[in-house]
Design a protein around this motif. Sequence first.
Motif, PDB file in Angstrom:
ATOM      1  N   ALA A 204       1.022  -1.122   0.111  1.00 16.42           N
ATOM      2  CA  ALA A 204      -0.153  -0.105   0.195  1.00 16.42           C
ATOM      3  C   ALA A 204       1.334   1.687  -0.078  1.00 16.42           C
ATOM      4  CB  ALA A 204      -1.258  -0.043   1.536  1.00 16.42           C
ATOM      5  N   ARG A 205       1.754   1.208   0.280  1.00 13.34           N
ATOM      6  CA  ARG A 205       2.689   2.445   0.735  1.00 13.34           C
ATOM      7  C   ARG A 205       4.157   2.040  -0.127  1.00 13.34           C
ATOM      8  NH1 ARG A 205       3.995   3.686   6.784  1.00 13.34           N
ATOM      9  NH2 ARG A 205       4.579   4.946   6.148  1.00 13.34           N
ATOM     10  N   THR A 206       3.469   1.523  -0.592  1.00 16.08           N
ATOM     11  CA  THR A 206       5.724   0.975  -1.447  1.00 16.08           C
ATOM     12  C   THR A 206       5.719   2.477  -2.693  1.00 16.08           C
ATOM     13  OG1 THR A 206       5.387  -0.845  -1.066  1.00 16.08           O
ATOM     14  CG2 THR A 206       7.178  -0.259  -2.502  1.00 16.08           C
ATOM     15  N   THR A 207       6.493   2.927  -3.398  1.00 13.41           N
ATOM     16  CA  THR A 207       6.205   3.542  -4.864  1.00 13.41           C
ATOM     17  C   THR A 207       7.797   3.115  -5.103  1.00 13.41           C
ATOM     18  OG1 THR A 207       5.469   5.815  -3.193  1.00 13.41           O
ATOM     19  CG2 THR A 207       7.004   6.358  -5.533  1.00 13.41           C
ATOM     20  N   ARG A 217      10.823   8.505 -12.803  1.00 10.00           N
ATOM     21  CA  ARG A 217       9.206   8.711 -12.739  1.00 10.00           C
ATOM     22  C   ARG A 217       8.814   7.641 -11.316  1.00 10.00           C
ATOM     23  NH1 ARG A 217       9.817  13.447 -14.985  1.00 10.00           N
ATOM     24  NH2 ARG A 217      10.409  13.794 -17.283  1.00 10.00           N
ATOM     25  N   SER A 218       7.729   8.098 -11.143  1.00 15.33           N
ATOM     26  CA  SER A 218       7.561   6.911  -9.982  1.00 15.33           C
ATOM     27  C   SER A 218       5.863   6.839 -10.351  1.00 15.33           C
ATOM     28  CB  SER A 218       7.365   7.892  -8.726  1.00 15.33           C
ATOM     29  OG  SER A 218       6.832   8.895  -9.006  1.00 15.33           O
ATOM     30  N   LEU A 223      -0.131   0.356  -8.626  1.00 13.39           N
ATOM     31  CA  LEU A 223      -0.904  -0.101  -9.882  1.00 13.39           C
ATOM     32  C   LEU A 223       0.169  -0.264 -10.718  1.00 13.39           C
ATOM     33  CD1 LEU A 223      -2.539   1.929 -11.937  1.00 13.39           C
ATOM     34  CD2 LEU A 223      -0.369   3.763 -11.297  1.00 13.39           C
ATOM     35  N   GLY A 224       1.277  -0.646 -10.897  1.00 15.85           N
ATOM     36  CA  GLY A 224       2.506  -1.210 -11.985  1.00 15.85           C
ATOM     37  C   GLY A 224       1.704  -2.633 -11.773  1.00 15.85           C
ATOM     38  N   LEU A 225       1.967  -3.413 -10.584  1.00 20.87           N
ATOM     39  CA  LEU A 225       1.713  -4.158 -11.005  1.00 20.87           C
ATOM     40  C   LEU A 225      -0.164  -4.336 -11.244  1.00 20.87           C
ATOM     41  CD1 LEU A 225       2.771  -5.258  -7.312  1.00 20.87           C
ATOM     42  CD2 LEU A 225       4.329  -5.948  -9.143  1.00 20.87           C
ATOM     43  N   ALA A 226      -0.898  -4.491 -11.105  1.00 14.22           N
ATOM     44  CA  ALA A 226      -1.740  -4.288 -11.724  1.00 14.22           C
ATOM     45  C   ALA A 226      -1.844  -4.155 -13.738  1.00 14.22           C
ATOM     46  CB  ALA A 226      -3.474  -3.090 -10.885  1.00 14.22           C
ATOM     47  N   LEU A 227      -1.182  -2.644 -13.602  1.00 17.90           N
ATOM     48  CA  LEU A 227      -0.960  -2.268 -15.226  1.00 17.90           C
ATOM     49  C   LEU A 227      -0.380  -3.988 -15.902  1.00 17.90           C
ATOM     50  CD1 LEU A 227       0.399   0.942 -15.620  1.00 17.90           C
ATOM     51  CD2 LEU A 227      -1.850   0.190 -15.764  1.00 17.90           C
TER      52      LEU A 227
END
Length: 301
Positions: A204-207, A217-218, A223-227
């Motif tokens: 949840a808190r990982t960027t 970029r961040s 979100l990245g894993l979902a994409l």
Amino acid sequence: MPASAAATWPPLRRFIVRERRLGRIMARRRSTAALYEFLRFGIKQGWACLFGGIAVALMIATWRYYPATAPLARYDFLFLCMIVVQVILLGTRLETLDEAKIILIYHVVGTVMEIFKTSVGSWIYPEPSFFRIAGVPLFTGFMYSCIGSYLCRVWRLFDFRFDRHPPRWALVALSIAIYANFFTHHYVPDLRIVLFAAAALLFARTTIYFKVWDNYRSMPLLLGLALVTLFIWFAENIGTFTKTWLYPSQQQGWAMVSPAKFGSWFLLLIISYTLVSLINTPRVLAGSRRTTPVMPELEAV
């Protein structure tokens, strides 16, 4: 990509030189610099997907053109092709030996699950093959290897950095629970909702910070894993459309893979991510609380 890989293939080295020259030209204007960074992002992603892209291309090509009367079964042809591709990636140093070991582990993990899942009728492989274990064609393990290969390559190409990354022991524990649930949910209550919640809590808190060009970029790692999972689901639809494998609901006629499989692939992706993180220690970006919004070339304009 590793400099050694570029040095062994002159056409690729020339492409890199021209691409950097183009970047310097396009950086002179804000609009063209943004376009260049977008294109560069796409090229890097495509290059990271090299192994998976070849696998998907082979599935489509063999479904459309491979002779049904060929002495070598289609599945066996796919198996031999993927071995050749893996050897080439190692021989050209586009893949490191440590990465190959992790990919092999995921290959084995995937094959074991395939044997179990096909035995309980979760999906089938409708064509004959010689290279198989308990009815599972051996090329299927490479479908899982494609995910491991992508994560290894994208990690390196985008020089990943992280903020508040979960401890790897927690990822290992979650991955073991995920893998076990893929087997046990056939006999006891399915715990995937609990696993989703645990994954959300861990990430949840990982960027994640990734370098497309000169600056990082961040985005939220979740979100990245979902994409990535979304694109895996797209690839699975191609796999079933080409009848490389079929779910029970598709045996009378093709239909899109159930969106519920998105959740299954998300959980499998976490297993792959955990394996890759074991050889790529998640590093922190210095001053990671903020990301530079523009490229240095633009600041001089």
